[in-house]
Design an enzyme around this catalytic site. Structure first.
Site, PDB file in Angstrom:
ATOM      1  N   HIS A 117       0.796  -1.232   0.000  1.00  0.00           N
ATOM      2  CA  HIS A 117       0.000   0.000   0.000  1.00  0.00           C
ATOM      3  C   HIS A 117       0.830   1.284   0.000  1.00  0.00           C
ATOM      4  CE1 HIS A 117      -3.458  -2.465   0.222  1.00  0.00           C
ATOM      5  NE2 HIS A 117      -3.599  -2.559   1.517  1.00  0.00           N
ATOM      6  N   HIS A 154      -9.353   2.314   0.488  1.00  0.00           N
ATOM      7  CA  HIS A 154      -9.335   1.176   1.410  1.00  0.00           C
ATOM      8  C   HIS A 154     -10.446   1.244   2.457  1.00  0.00           C
ATOM      9  CE1 HIS A 154      -7.568  -2.109   3.702  1.00  0.00           C
ATOM     10  NE2 HIS A 154      -6.628  -2.238   2.780  1.00  0.00           N
ATOM     11  N   ASP A 193      -8.799 -12.483   1.131  1.00  0.00           N
ATOM     12  CA  ASP A 193      -7.856 -11.377   0.977  1.00  0.00           C
ATOM     13  C   ASP A 193      -7.254 -11.565  -0.411  1.00  0.00           C
ATOM     14  OD1 ASP A 193      -6.165  -9.285   1.276  1.00  0.00           O
ATOM     15  OD2 ASP A 193      -5.051 -10.090   2.998  1.00  0.00           O
ATOM     16  N   GLU A 203     -11.482  -3.227  -2.884  1.00  0.00           N
ATOM     17  CA  GLU A 203     -10.407  -2.373  -3.405  1.00  0.00           C
ATOM     18  C   GLU A 203     -10.237  -2.630  -4.897  1.00  0.00           C
ATOM     19  OE1 GLU A 203      -6.940  -3.083  -0.608  1.00  0.00           O
ATOM     20  OE2 GLU A 203      -8.538  -4.267   0.257  1.00  0.00           O
TER      21      GLU A 203
HETATM   22  C1  BGC Z   1      -4.557  -6.340   2.132  1.00  0.00           C
HETATM   23  C2  BGC Z   1      -4.435  -7.091   3.433  1.00  0.00           C
HETATM   24  C3  BGC Z   1      -3.863  -6.131   4.445  1.00  0.00           C
HETATM   25  C4  BGC Z   1      -4.809  -4.975   4.578  1.00  0.00           C
HETATM   26  C5  BGC Z   1      -4.257  -3.944   5.506  1.00  0.00           C
HETATM   27  C6  BGC Z   1      -5.543  -5.257   2.343  1.00  0.00           C
HETATM   28  O1  BGC Z   1      -5.702  -4.541   1.171  1.00  0.00           O
HETATM   29  O2  BGC Z   1      -4.935  -7.171   1.071  1.00  0.00           O
HETATM   30  O3  BGC Z   1      -3.590  -8.219   3.302  1.00  0.00           O
HETATM   31  O4  BGC Z   1      -3.651  -6.724   5.672  1.00  0.00           O
HETATM   32  O5  BGC Z   1      -5.032  -4.390   3.336  1.00  0.00           O
HETATM   33  O6  BGC Z   1      -5.191  -3.475   6.358  1.00  0.00           O
END
Ligand code: BGC
Length: 357
Positions: free
Chosen positions: A110, A184, A256, A322
């Site tokens: 991210h 997010h 996920d 997302e």
């Molecule tokens: C990811 C997760 C991660 C989370 C963080 C998601 O977009 O795919 O693996 O833990 O974001 O809060």
């Protein structure tokens, strides 16, 4: 109920390093309300009606800026420069090797240690007939978190008269680089703090998904969802697959995973997903120009965070939708490219549409 749309600005707080942060409240004529702060472009609150018309905030968040600065699992935030993971925090581009900030085991996640979710964005209110919007801009300097090029980014949130929240992402660069922007937000259609989302019903317009290894990096395969807990082509209870011992669910601790959206066009908005909460009658539809969408069931929420609802967030208390390019694309030459060249404009749109049954 409001009879007109409006956008109002208020003071939200000051960052630890002394930058003022504002909050903008966008309201449409139906009374749907979205609050966005200039820190991280974070959606702190999103109120939509249930089937009886009762408004409730349906996104997870905090009530203090300090929590967003120090302990947030990206609640409501804009994500950049690269949403999701890049393996070993490394990639090569144009004959050069780039080392990114490492912030998730051995990977980059991210956007790095101080990604777009932790920057203060410049804001401009927009009022245009039946819609009201907020344009946020941030220019990420060359080399920030290891990424090449000065990246001028603009994200516009628009609230329409038909209860849609539209997000337009744009970016330009002065050097060859990679970009993958998303938002997010963690939703709980029963209400922020209402408990598990396991009883929501999900439909995802995807025949394939990207299986991941133990570090949550795609293996490169686009696997068929057929016959697996990833088959959401018809509406299905989230809990059915969430408790499955299917190896991919075990390694992700739940969902996920990135779903490859079935697209009829290359660039238009396509239907990606619909999530429905039978208890409140609320539904969210997702439409996107992106090739894929990460469905994340809040697997890493572990009861250590107290949210803006005043209650603890535990595993599975929210879900994220997302929209994005596939994770780790800079290292996977068979995936759609995330490269951006000087002179080109990165441009994507995602619409979250709120309805009731
Ligand atoms: C990811 C997760 C991660 C989370 C963080 C998601 O977009 O795919 O693996 O833990 O974001 O809060």
């Amino acid at each position: 109920m409001a009879t007109n749309n409006s956008i109002e600005k208020s003071i939200y707080g000051t960052t630890a390093d002394g930058k003022p942060v504002e909050q903008y409240t966008l309201t449409n004529a139906n009374g749907m309300e979205v609050k966005v702060i200039t820190f991280g472009g974070i959606i702190t609150s999103l109120s939509v009606p249930d089937r009886t018309g009762k408004m409730n905030n349906i996104v997870l968040g905090f009530d203090k800026l300090a929590d967003y600065e120090t302990r947030s699992p990206y609640f409501g935030a804009l994500i950049g420069r690269y949403g999701n993971r890049i393996a070993n925090a490394k990639f090569s581009l144009g004959g050069k090797d780039y080392q990114l900030a490492v912030n998730d085991g051995i990977n980059a996640l991210h956007g790095g240690k101080k990604g777009f979710d932790k920057q203060v964005w410049a804001a401009k209110a927009i009022k245009d007939g039946a819609t009201v919007g907020l344009e946020l801009s941030y220019t990420s300097p060359d080399g920030e978190e290891g990424y090449p090029g000065n990246l001028a980014t603009t994200v516009t949130y628009t609230l329409t008269s038909t209860n849609e929240l539209r997000i337009d992402y744009r970016a330009t660069t002065d050097q060859l680089t990679v970009v993958n922007l998303t938002n997010h937000t963690y939703f709980n259609l029963a209400g922020n703090g209402a408990g598990s989302i396991a009883n929501h019903i999900a439909q995802i317009n995807a025949d394939r998904y990207t299986p991941v290894d133990a570090n949550l990096i795609p293996t490169g395969e686009l696997a068929p969802v057929e016959g697996t807990p990833f088959d959401f082509r018809s509406p299905k209870l989230v809990n059915a697959g969430l408790r499955s011992s299917f190896p991919q669910i075990v390694s992700g601790r739940g969902y996920d995973h990135d779903f490859v959206i079935n697209r009829e066009t290359e660039n238009d908005l396509e239907f990606a997903a619909q999530i429905y909460d039978p208890s409140s009658g609320r539904k969210v539809e997702v439409w996107t120009t992106e090739p894929s969408m990460q469905f994340y069931t809040g697997n890493f929420l572990d009861g250590t965070l107290v949210g803006s609802s005043g209650s603890l967030y535990r595993q599975g208390d929210g879900f994220c939708l997302e929209t994005q390019h596939y994770p780790d694309s800079p290292n996977q030459s068979d995936f759609p490219t995330t490269e951006l060249k000087p002179g080109d404009t990165y441009q994507t749109t995602t619409v979250y549409r709120f309805l009731t049954d």
